[in-house]
Design a protein around this motif. Structure first.
Motif, PDB file in Angstrom:
ATOM      1  N   PHE A   3      53.002  25.705  35.512  1.00 15.00           N
ATOM      2  CA  PHE A   3      52.151  24.783  36.237  1.00 15.00           C
ATOM      3  C   PHE A   3      50.698  25.277  36.225  1.00 15.00           C
ATOM      4  CE2 PHE A   3      56.251  23.576  38.176  1.00 15.00           C
ATOM      5  CZ  PHE A   3      56.192  22.209  37.973  1.00 15.00           C
ATOM      6  N   GLY A   4      50.519  26.595  36.284  1.00 12.40           N
ATOM      7  CA  GLY A   4      49.174  27.161  36.223  1.00 12.40           C
ATOM      8  C   GLY A   4      48.509  26.876  34.891  1.00 12.40           C
ATOM      9  N   ALA A   5      49.259  26.980  33.789  1.00 15.90           N
ATOM     10  CA  ALA A   5      48.704  26.692  32.461  1.00 15.90           C
ATOM     11  C   ALA A   5      48.316  25.229  32.340  1.00 15.90           C
ATOM     12  CB  ALA A   5      49.727  27.067  31.391  1.00 15.90           C
ATOM     13  N   LEU A   6      49.129  24.338  32.922  1.00 16.59           N
ATOM     14  CA  LEU A   6      48.783  22.913  32.901  1.00 16.59           C
ATOM     15  C   LEU A   6      47.471  22.657  33.624  1.00 16.59           C
ATOM     16  CD1 LEU A   6      52.223  21.156  33.566  1.00 16.59           C
ATOM     17  CD2 LEU A   6      50.837  21.008  31.495  1.00 16.59           C
ATOM     18  N   HIS A   7      47.293  23.303  34.760  1.00 20.46           N
ATOM     19  CA  HIS A   7      46.061  23.122  35.535  1.00 20.46           C
ATOM     20  C   HIS A   7      44.844  23.641  34.759  1.00 20.46           C
ATOM     21  CE1 HIS A   7      43.144  23.232  38.786  1.00 20.46           C
ATOM     22  NE2 HIS A   7      42.946  24.519  38.521  1.00 20.46           N
ATOM     23  N   VAL A   8      44.995  24.812  34.149  1.00 18.71           N
ATOM     24  CA  VAL A   8      43.880  25.387  33.388  1.00 18.71           C
ATOM     25  C   VAL A   8      43.499  24.475  32.222  1.00 18.71           C
ATOM     26  CG1 VAL A   8      43.169  27.303  31.921  1.00 18.71           C
ATOM     27  CG2 VAL A   8      44.387  27.761  34.051  1.00 18.71           C
ATOM     28  N   SER A  46      37.661  30.163  40.114  1.00 20.59           N
ATOM     29  CA  SER A  46      38.077  31.407  40.777  1.00 20.59           C
ATOM     30  C   SER A  46      39.280  32.034  40.070  1.00 20.59           C
ATOM     31  CB  SER A  46      38.430  31.121  42.239  1.00 20.59           C
ATOM     32  OG  SER A  46      39.480  30.179  42.324  1.00 20.59           O
ATOM     33  N   TYR A  47      39.409  33.331  40.228  1.00 17.94           N
ATOM     34  CA  TYR A  47      40.504  34.086  39.614  1.00 17.94           C
ATOM     35  C   TYR A  47      41.567  34.429  40.656  1.00 17.94           C
ATOM     36  CZ  TYR A  47      38.439  34.811  35.019  1.00 17.94           C
ATOM     37  OH  TYR A  47      37.947  34.610  33.750  1.00 17.94           O
ATOM     38  N   GLN A  48      42.811  34.457  40.204  1.00 18.46           N
ATOM     39  CA  GLN A  48      43.917  34.892  41.055  1.00 18.46           C
ATOM     40  C   GLN A  48      44.120  36.385  40.860  1.00 18.46           C
ATOM     41  OE1 GLN A  48      47.125  32.385  39.690  1.00 18.46           O
ATOM     42  NE2 GLN A  48      46.690  30.806  41.209  1.00 18.46           N
ATOM     43  N   MET A  49      43.872  37.141  41.914  1.00 19.22           N
ATOM     44  CA  MET A  49      44.022  38.586  41.846  1.00 19.22           C
ATOM     45  C   MET A  49      45.471  38.952  42.145  1.00 19.22           C
ATOM     46  SD  MET A  49      42.458  41.433  41.254  1.00 19.22           S
ATOM     47  CE  MET A  49      40.716  41.027  41.438  1.00 19.22           C
ATOM     48  N   MET A  50      46.216  39.235  41.096  1.00 21.02           N
ATOM     49  CA  MET A  50      47.613  39.629  41.258  1.00 21.02           C
ATOM     50  C   MET A  50      47.722  41.125  41.557  1.00 21.02           C
ATOM     51  SD  MET A  50      48.718  36.614  40.713  1.00 21.02           S
ATOM     52  CE  MET A  50      50.498  36.812  40.636  1.00 21.02           C
ATOM     53  N   THR A  51      46.989  41.917  40.787  1.00 19.85           N
ATOM     54  CA  THR A  51      46.946  43.366  40.997  1.00 19.85           C
ATOM     55  C   THR A  51      45.508  43.825  40.799  1.00 19.85           C
ATOM     56  OG1 THR A  51      49.200  43.613  40.131  1.00 19.85           O
ATOM     57  CG2 THR A  51      47.851  45.604  40.282  1.00 19.85           C
ATOM     58  N   ALA A  52      44.934  44.429  41.795  1.00 19.43           N
ATOM     59  CA  ALA A  52      43.544  44.868  41.716  1.00 19.43           C
ATOM     60  C   ALA A  52      43.424  46.117  40.846  1.00 19.43           C
ATOM     61  CB  ALA A  52      43.003  45.165  43.107  1.00 19.43           C
ATOM     62  N   THR A  71      41.706  30.534  36.515  1.00 16.59           N
ATOM     63  CA  THR A  71      42.244  29.217  36.873  1.00 16.59           C
ATOM     64  C   THR A  71      41.510  28.079  36.172  1.00 16.59           C
ATOM     65  OG1 THR A  71      40.802  29.111  38.837  1.00 16.59           O
ATOM     66  CG2 THR A  71      43.021  30.033  39.132  1.00 16.59           C
ATOM     67  N   GLY A  72      40.677  28.392  35.201  1.00 17.42           N
ATOM     68  CA  GLY A  72      40.071  27.315  34.423  1.00 17.42           C
ATOM     69  C   GLY A  72      38.561  27.359  34.374  1.00 17.42           C
ATOM     70  N   VAL A  73      37.980  26.204  34.087  1.00 22.12           N
ATOM     71  CA  VAL A  73      36.543  26.078  33.878  1.00 22.12           C
ATOM     72  C   VAL A  73      36.042  24.843  34.604  1.00 22.12           C
ATOM     73  CG1 VAL A  73      36.864  24.712  31.769  1.00 22.12           C
ATOM     74  CG2 VAL A  73      34.750  26.002  32.083  1.00 22.12           C
ATOM     75  N   SER A  74      34.767  24.841  34.950  1.00 22.93           N
ATOM     76  CA  SER A  74      34.161  23.663  35.571  1.00 22.93           C
ATOM     77  C   SER A  74      32.732  23.516  35.063  1.00 22.93           C
ATOM     78  CB  SER A  74      34.160  23.773  37.099  1.00 22.93           C
ATOM     79  OG  SER A  74      33.284  24.803  37.528  1.00 22.93           O
ATOM     80  N   LEU A  75      32.204  22.314  35.212  1.00 18.98           N
ATOM     81  CA  LEU A  75      30.823  22.054  34.823  1.00 18.98           C
ATOM     82  C   LEU A  75      29.902  22.578  35.908  1.00 18.98           C
ATOM     83  CD1 LEU A  75      28.916  20.582  32.763  1.00 18.98           C
ATOM     84  CD2 LEU A  75      29.080  18.588  34.263  1.00 18.98           C
ATOM     85  N   ALA A  76      29.090  23.582  35.571  1.00 22.69           N
ATOM     86  CA  ALA A  76      28.170  24.162  36.557  1.00 22.69           C
ATOM     87  C   ALA A  76      26.935  23.295  36.752  1.00 22.69           C
ATOM     88  CB  ALA A  76      27.757  25.571  36.118  1.00 22.69           C
TER      89      ALA A  76
END
Length: 262
Positions: A3-8, A46-52, A71-76
């Motif tokens: 599901f995460g890959a689909l969102h990205v 934003s990034y998902q921090m699984m292990t710092a 988690t992907g890209v956006s238009l800045a």
């Protein structure tokens, strides 16, 4: 994870769709007087921090890199590229082009001052110098009905020969506005830009003074859109869109396979 890959991949489709719209607008305005091309700017979500990085791995060891999932890209935003357009000679006395930095000032119907690089001006019925849709140039300059041999100097001085008067008569002077951050101006259509907090206040003065460009009379500045570059960007955007589409298809197939297997 799927599901995460689909969102990205979906964010990638959205981003490339926005970029294609920017490119389409550039190409649509390739022949617009004084038009400045736009560029789409992207930023990571934003990034998902699984292990710092540096977190304890065991009692004695620590992770050197960690696990950080994007988690992907956006238009800045979009940036206007204010490079100089090419000049074309028109022979019209009231056509003007700014050679260098700066903008013409025009009074809009709501009383605000608009800023433009399009110098295709005309005379209104009362002799006032106006844009093609009737917005008056600021400061206002009025050309007498019987004036002949109108000329505009590089410093913005407007002169004309008037019957019954010796020599040429100075009718006024065109002033140029420049901004600390011209990319911060807001485009509102009709070749007009308006001041924003990002652009800063206009610094108004004579052409050729304090970094302002000089005027070229009888000429117009063309668009700075390079058709070849835009077509290359268009192909690149199309390919990136296709790749993100294939990512969605591949992820969907992985999910189907996992469902059937489990």
């Amino acid at each position: 994870m799927s599901f995460g890959a689909l969102h990205v991949a979906r964010t990638g489709l959205d981003a490339q769709g926005f970029r294609m719209q920017v490119i389409a607008n550039n190409l649509a305005n390739v022949n617009t007087t004084g038009f400045k091309r736009d560029r789409a700017n992207f930023e990571t979500l934003s990034y998902q921090m699984m292990t710092a990085p540096g977190a304890p791995a065991t009692a004695e060891n620590r992770y050197a890199t960690g696990l950080n999932l994007g988690t992907g890209v956006s238009l800045a935003g979009t940036s206007r590229i204010d490079t100089q357009g090419s000049f074309a000679t028109t022979g019209n006395a009231l056509d003007m082009a700014i050679d260098g930095a700066g903008f013409f000032q025009v009074e809009m119907p709501d009383g605000r001052i608009g800023y433009t690089r399009a110098g295709n001006f005309n005379r209104a019925a009362d002799g006032t110098i106006v844009t093609s849709d009737g917005k008056p140039l600021q400061p206002a300059i009025q050309v007498p009905e019987d004036a002949t041999a109108i000329s505009i100097g590089a410093d913005g001085t407007v002169s004309a020969s008037i019957p019954g008067q010796e020599g040429v008569t100075e009718l006024g002077r065109i002033e140029i506005a420049r901004f600390a951050n011209p990319s911060g101006l807001q485009a509102i259509g009709d070749n007009m830009l308006v001041e924003t907090q990002a652009s800063g206040a206009p610094q108004v003065g004579g052409a050729g003074e304090e970094g302002r460009g000089t005027l070229r009379a009888g000429m117009l500045e063309g668009s700075n859109v390079n058709v070849v570059e835009e077509l290359v960007d268009m192909i690149e955007t199309q390919r990136a869109y296709e790749v993100n589409s294939k990512m969605i298809q591949a992820t969907d197939e992985m999910m189907k396979n996992a469902t059937q297997t489990l």
